[in-house]
Design a protein around this motif. Structure first.
Motif, PDB file in Angstrom:
ATOM      1  N   ASN A 107     -11.302  -2.193  -2.640  1.00 19.81           N
ATOM      2  CA  ASN A 107      -9.905  -1.810  -2.847  1.00 19.81           C
ATOM      3  C   ASN A 107      -9.276  -2.764  -3.853  1.00 19.81           C
ATOM      4  OD1 ASN A 107     -10.010   0.219  -1.020  1.00 19.81           O
ATOM      5  ND2 ASN A 107      -8.717  -0.759   0.505  1.00 19.81           N
ATOM      6  N   MET A 153      -9.875   9.762   3.346  1.00 20.14           N
ATOM      7  CA  MET A 153      -9.958   8.476   4.024  1.00 20.14           C
ATOM      8  C   MET A 153      -9.450   8.597   5.464  1.00 20.14           C
ATOM      9  SD  MET A 153      -8.598   5.115   2.282  1.00 20.14           S
ATOM     10  CE  MET A 153      -6.979   4.658   2.794  1.00 20.14           C
ATOM     11  N   SER A 157     -10.498   8.071  -6.111  1.00 24.72           N
ATOM     12  CA  SER A 157      -9.356   7.265  -5.695  1.00 24.72           C
ATOM     13  C   SER A 157      -9.736   6.464  -4.458  1.00 24.72           C
ATOM     14  CB  SER A 157      -8.193   8.194  -5.388  1.00 24.72           C
ATOM     15  OG  SER A 157      -7.247   7.512  -4.618  1.00 24.72           O
ATOM     16  N   CYS A 158      -9.343   5.197  -4.420  1.00 25.24           N
ATOM     17  CA  CYS A 158      -9.759   4.381  -3.274  1.00 25.24           C
ATOM     18  C   CYS A 158      -8.971   4.765  -2.036  1.00 25.24           C
ATOM     19  CB  CYS A 158      -9.596   2.908  -3.568  1.00 25.24           C
ATOM     20  SG  CYS A 158      -7.929   2.292  -3.392  1.00 25.24           S
ATOM     21  N   GLY A 159      -7.781   5.328  -2.227  1.00 24.93           N
ATOM     22  CA  GLY A 159      -7.031   5.848  -1.096  1.00 24.93           C
ATOM     23  C   GLY A 159      -6.102   4.869  -0.429  1.00 24.93           C
ATOM     24  N   GLN A 160      -5.942   3.664  -0.968  1.00 29.73           N
ATOM     25  CA  GLN A 160      -5.088   2.741  -0.220  1.00 29.73           C
ATOM     26  C   GLN A 160      -3.604   2.932  -0.518  1.00 29.73           C
ATOM     27  OE1 GLN A 160      -5.254  -1.447  -0.826  1.00 29.73           O
ATOM     28  NE2 GLN A 160      -5.847  -1.280  -2.955  1.00 29.73           N
ATOM     29  N   CYS A 161      -3.213   3.320  -1.720  1.00 24.78           N
ATOM     30  CA  CYS A 161      -1.774   3.502  -1.915  1.00 24.78           C
ATOM     31  C   CYS A 161      -1.416   4.983  -2.008  1.00 24.78           C
ATOM     32  CB  CYS A 161      -1.242   2.678  -3.074  1.00 24.78           C
ATOM     33  SG  CYS A 161      -1.835   3.074  -4.695  1.00 24.78           S
ATOM     34  N   SER A 162      -0.265   5.308  -1.452  1.00 21.17           N
ATOM     35  CA  SER A 162       0.057   6.717  -1.196  1.00 21.17           C
ATOM     36  C   SER A 162       0.131   7.605  -2.440  1.00 21.17           C
ATOM     37  CB  SER A 162       1.351   6.838  -0.406  1.00 21.17           C
ATOM     38  OG  SER A 162       1.802   5.626   0.040  1.00 21.17           O
ATOM     39  N   ILE A 169      -0.898   0.809  -7.284  1.00 22.09           N
ATOM     40  CA  ILE A 169      -1.318  -0.589  -7.342  1.00 22.09           C
ATOM     41  C   ILE A 169      -2.131  -0.842  -8.606  1.00 22.09           C
ATOM     42  CG2 ILE A 169      -2.774  -2.316  -6.234  1.00 22.09           C
ATOM     43  CD1 ILE A 169      -2.062  -1.126  -3.571  1.00 22.09           C
ATOM     44  N   TYR A 215      -2.777   0.664   7.075  1.00 21.18           N
ATOM     45  CA  TYR A 215      -3.680  -0.468   7.353  1.00 21.18           C
ATOM     46  C   TYR A 215      -3.129  -1.451   8.387  1.00 21.18           C
ATOM     47  CZ  TYR A 215      -7.223   0.187   3.665  1.00 21.18           C
ATOM     48  OH  TYR A 215      -8.248   0.648   2.898  1.00 21.18           O
ATOM     49  N   ARG A 246      -3.497   8.458  -3.589  1.00 18.73           N
ATOM     50  CA  ARG A 246      -4.287   9.139  -2.563  1.00 18.73           C
ATOM     51  C   ARG A 246      -3.835  10.583  -2.386  1.00 18.73           C
ATOM     52  NH1 ARG A 246      -2.893   6.148   1.720  1.00 18.73           N
ATOM     53  NH2 ARG A 246      -1.200   7.517   2.276  1.00 18.73           N
ATOM     54  N   LEU A 293       3.875  11.033   1.064  1.00 22.67           N
ATOM     55  CA  LEU A 293       3.474  10.680   2.428  1.00 22.67           C
ATOM     56  C   LEU A 293       3.556  11.896   3.345  1.00 22.67           C
ATOM     57  CD1 LEU A 293       5.198   7.224   3.005  1.00 22.67           C
ATOM     58  CD2 LEU A 293       2.771   7.663   2.835  1.00 22.67           C
ATOM     59  N   ARG A 352     -12.998   7.504   1.318  1.00 27.56           N
ATOM     60  CA  ARG A 352     -11.984   7.108   0.346  1.00 27.56           C
ATOM     61  C   ARG A 352     -11.176   8.319  -0.085  1.00 27.56           C
ATOM     62  NH1 ARG A 352     -16.574   5.944  -4.123  1.00 27.56           N
ATOM     63  NH2 ARG A 352     -16.844   8.079  -4.737  1.00 27.56           N
ATOM     64  N   SER A 353     -10.232   8.065  -0.984  1.00 29.21           N
ATOM     65  CA  SER A 353      -9.286   9.057  -1.493  1.00 29.21           C
ATOM     66  C   SER A 353      -8.627   9.804  -0.335  1.00 29.21           C
ATOM     67  CB  SER A 353      -9.936   9.998  -2.498  1.00 29.21           C
ATOM     68  OG  SER A 353     -10.685  10.994  -1.864  1.00 29.21           O
ATOM     69  N   ASP A 354      -8.323  11.086  -0.499  1.00 31.94           N
ATOM     70  CA  ASP A 354      -7.524  11.713   0.543  1.00 31.94           C
ATOM     71  C   ASP A 354      -8.353  12.124   1.755  1.00 31.94           C
ATOM     72  OD1 ASP A 354      -8.759  13.749  -0.717  1.00 31.94           O
ATOM     73  OD2 ASP A 354      -7.021  15.066  -0.827  1.00 31.94           O
ATOM     74  N   LYS A 369       0.789  -1.219   0.000  1.00 30.79           N
ATOM     75  CA  LYS A 369       0.000   0.000   0.000  1.00 30.79           C
ATOM     76  C   LYS A 369       0.826   1.276   0.000  1.00 30.79           C
ATOM     77  CE  LYS A 369      -3.931  -2.219   2.239  1.00 30.79           C
ATOM     78  NZ  LYS A 369      -3.885  -3.219   1.226  1.00 30.79           N
ATOM     79  N   CYS A 370       1.907   1.282   0.790  1.00 30.81           N
ATOM     80  CA  CYS A 370       2.626   2.544   0.934  1.00 30.81           C
ATOM     81  C   CYS A 370       3.544   2.825  -0.240  1.00 30.81           C
ATOM     82  CB  CYS A 370       3.436   2.532   2.221  1.00 30.81           C
ATOM     83  SG  CYS A 370       4.804   1.366   2.195  1.00 30.81           S
ATOM     84  N   ARG A 371       3.977   1.822  -0.940  1.00 36.69           N
ATOM     85  CA  ARG A 371       4.825   1.916  -2.141  1.00 36.69           C
ATOM     86  C   ARG A 371       6.230   2.420  -1.852  1.00 36.69           C
ATOM     87  NH1 ARG A 371       1.913  -1.338  -4.840  1.00 36.69           N
ATOM     88  NH2 ARG A 371       2.741  -0.731  -6.851  1.00 36.69           N
TER      89      ARG A 371
END
Lengths: 311, 451
Positions: B187, A186, B354-359, B400, A162, B362, A102, A182-184, A47-49
């Motif tokens: 997601n 969230m 955007s689903c918001g799970q990956c930075s 993702i 998460y 998001r 981030l 969702r999105s920013d 998720k964080c990449r």
């Protein structure tokens, strides 16, 4: 067993191992940083990449490179795979970009944040970040809320990894908090002002890579680098009872799980050990815990000490 | 006049009902496929036809079906992706609204070919009335023994369920769709494992677009080779194009692939030219997520040939001067439209969806939206343009799922082709108060060619 080469260092690992785990076996500077992956929990990662790496050769059978950078925490190794991490400029640029993403909505209130000194995001931005920000817009703001009597939630600081959701899913019988919207916009929250209250809820504090979830019994008591981490244990019928006690003089300020060099706890501990046993008589002291990674904590404490027979 | 394979019967009154559709030769393909052909034959026929996924990526359908893990120990599923929510695309809605039985026909054949006994149609939540239409059509098919136990006495059973989504664009991504179908948060998950190995309920699953599945029926009737003879090169057959924007006849058109874009926009049979005698400025050729192209580049390729509506011709020129066919949503802009406003509007959509799970996605979509909002409302700075390009580049490829790319491409391409408009907004903040400020932007003669 398959052979994988990461930054020109080869290692043999078991089939199905993730690239990140293989890199951790090698150790050193070539280990990609991870903010959301937690090896003690299942299904985390991706998720964080921040752990993106370049796969220069997919396998010995199919030596084509993978078209995009892949998340090393969730890409299994293949025989003959060639991975570039710190040897690839593309990877380092992408990582820099991720750190910037981030940080744009992270409040940077490290001076008043309890996590400072043991914060994964702090380490990450120190290693890979840029010194100035290009972000001029307003940051996300939420009020800090109490979720349960022991845990404070600062949504401002959350990086949406998460981990706490997986902790609640996999350690406790009922999860009452989760990701909303969702999105920013969230956010992590509890369902209709629910209270996170079960024997293992305190582990979300250890799992949180930033200061979004903090220990209410320790908040603003001290800075982590003033405390001495001491390994201790006790007989506990709920958990292993092996903890790190953070002491100032002869006083225990807080109890956490024992974190390894990747910032992950070795074993999860129960709330009773964590929050309710703060007397020194409750614990058997084993000795000082060596903390390598978060240098600010162990700075000037143990490195210069000599063993008695060394003189 | 191109062939109308999917929409030929749309004008027949009452085609939504089973008796009329059957009277016009409907469900013949099901009889042919189930009684005369084996699943392998059907997949071979579809592979021969060269049918490519109509949802946007254009992946060959026969190849996708052949990837399915055919171990008999687990059930297989077919999921029809009817979560059409891309701005500018409304072809699946048209198809489901007017020809629901064509879709069911395709579903029966495809499920038979894939060995699936359960099939789901994941419909976008906003299409409430379509859910009713589909359920009615499915009920009719059950009553006439084309669904349920032992279809046509072949011993093959199939159940189709319609599942309404809750209105999230991201659930059109296949893994997010499967998560949502399971009742979880929509997601996207990391691939591999691909749905062909681990999809719905961890069983092998194929996810196809509505139009792709609807095309399977006609392919069985006419044969794969004949279908492959329509079209050009590797883009075979017909495609539904939904055209909207400043054109005389907006709507859904079925075209033979290989039609020149110029003919499509200007001929009376299709879009009928630009409305009110204005000039063409730009076209988004495949739904909001593909790069926008200015008039001269959409009508002809960089090599000076006519640009055709095919998967390959659209991509000619790469990302510098090409675009993608995508889902076939043509949005046409005339000379009065402000590209900055348009880009901001698209980015607003992606920020929200955007689903918001990956930075990167998001944070990046939100960042781009905020910067574009400032530029559009007269508070921009010169450095913002390069900032936007940099942010878009950093989102692209690091996420993702493809939503991050889809959010980055419109911004990057709009700045690449219409940079002067962004600069004009920054230099002349006073025009930004007017809703119709697109007219006021002075266009340097060299930078843009109207048609």
């Amino acid at each position: 067993m398959v052979k994988v080469t990461i930054d020109n260092i080869s290692i043999e690992v078991e089939d199905g191992t993730m690239i990140l785990e293989a890199a951790r076996k090698i150790g050193g500077k070539i280990v990609p940083p991870a903010m959301c992956y937690y090896s003690k929990l299942k299904k985390t990662g991706g998720k964080c990449r921040t752990c993106l790496v370049k796969v220069a050769e997919s396998s010995s059978r199919d030596p084509r490179p993978m078209p995009k950078l892949v998340a090393s925490c969730s890409t299994p190794v293949q025989d003959g795979m060639v991975v570039q991490n710190i040897t690839s400029k593309e990877v380092l640029d992408a990582r820099k970009a991720i750190v910037e993403f981030l940080l744009i909505n992270h409040p940077l209130d490290c001076p008043v944040c309890d996590q400072a000194g043991e914060c994964d995001l702090q380490d990450l931005s120190f290693l890979h970040g840029v010194m100035a920000t290009r972000y001029e817009e307003g940051r996300r703001e939420y009020p800090a809320i109490d979720i349960g009597s022991y845990i404070k939630l600062h949504m401002n600081r959350c990086i949406h990894c998460y981990r706490c959701v997986f902790v609640a899913d996999q350690l406790t019988d009922q999860r009452v908090h989760g990701m909303f919207y969702r999105s920013d916009s969230m956010e992590i929250s509890t369902y209709i002002q629910n209270v996170v209250d079960n024997d293992f809820s305190g582990n979300v504090i250890d799992a949180c890579p930033v200061g979004a979830l903090t220990d209410r019994t320790f908040r603003f008591k001290s800075r982590v680098w003033f405390l001495k981490p001491i390994d201790a244990h006790r007989e506990c019928n709920k958990c292993c009872g092996k903890v790190t006690a953070w002491m100032f003089g002869n006083e225990i300020y807080r109890i956490t799980g024992r974190k390894d060099q990747w910032g992950e706890v070795e074993e999860f501990i129960c709330n009773e050990c964590r929050f309710e046993r703060k007397e020194i008589k409750d614990w058997f002291i084993e000795g000082p815990r060596k903390i390598k990674r978060q240098s600010v904590i162990s700075a000037n404490k143990y490195e210069k000490l000599l063993k008695p027979n060394q003189k | 006049m191109g062939r109308k394979i999917l929409t030929g019967l749309v004008t027949v009154p009452g085609i939504r009902s089973f008796p009329v559709y059957r009277g016009e030769g409907g469900y013949m393909s099901v009889e042919k496929a189930l009684c005369e052909m084996t699943p392998i034959d059907i997949i071979k026929e579809v592979t021969k036809s060269g049918l490519r996924g109509r949802g946007g990526a254009g992946f060959p359908t026969g190849l996708k079906w052949s990837f399915l893990d055919r171990k008999p120990d687990k059930p297989h599923y077919l999921v029809c992706n009817a979560d059409e929510s891309e701005p500018g695309t409304f072809k699946d809605r048209f198809l489901m609204e007017n020809m629901p039985h064509l879709l069911i026909e395709g579903l029966i054949i495809s499920s038979f070919a894939l060995g699936a006994n359960t099939c789901y149609i994941y419909v976008r939540g906003e299409f409430k009335y379509i859910i009713g239409l589909l359920n009615k059509a499915i009920r009719e098919a059950y009553e006439n023994k084309f669904l349920g136990e032992n279809i046509l006495g072949t011993g093959y059973s199939l159940d189709i369920f319609v599942h309404p989504g809750a209105g999230a664009y991201i659930c059109g991504e296949e893994t997010a769709l499967l998560e949502s179908l399971k009742g979880k948060r929509g997601n996207p998950r990391i691939k591999p494992p691909f749905p062909a190995y681990k999809g719905l309920y961890d069983c092998p699953t194929v996810v196809n677009n509505v139009e792709t599945i609807a095309t399977v029926g006609p392919i069985i009737i006419m044969g794969g080779e004949e279908y492959a003879s329509i079209g050009k090169g590797k883009s075979t057959g017909t495609k539904l194009i939904s055209a909207c924007g400043n054109i005389n006849n907006p709507g859904v058109y079925e075209i033979e692939l290989g039609l020149p874009v110029e003919d499509f926009i200007y001929s009376q049979e299709y879009c009928g030219g630009i409305r009110d005698g204005k000039r063409l400025k730009a076209v988004v050729a495949g739904g909001s997520s593909v790069p926008v192209l200015p008039a001269d580049l959409i009508l002809s390729t960089p090599q000076g040939q006519k640009r055709l509506i095919t998967f390959e011709s659209m991509q000619e020129g790469g990302f510098d001067s090409g675009t993608m066919l995508g889902s076939g949503g043509f949005i046409v802009y005339n000379e009065d439209q402000c590209m900055v406003r348009n880009t901001w509007n698209f980015t607003r959509f992606y920020r929200h969806e955007s689903c918001g799970q990956c930075s990167p996605c998001r944070e990046g979509t939100g960042w781009m939206e905020k910067v574009l909002y400032r530029i559009e409302h007269g508070k921009g700075k010169v450095s913002d343009i390069d900032l936007l390009v940099s942010v878009a580049n950093k989102i692209e490829g690091n996420t993702i799922c493809p939503l991050g790319d889809a959010a980055a491409w419109p911004v990057a391409s709009a700045i690449r082709h219409f940079r002067h408009e962004f600069e004009y907004h920054i230099e002349h903040p006073e025009i930004c108060n007017r809703m119709d400020h697109g007219k006021l932007i002075e266009q340097p003669a060299a930078s843009i060619k109207y048609r």
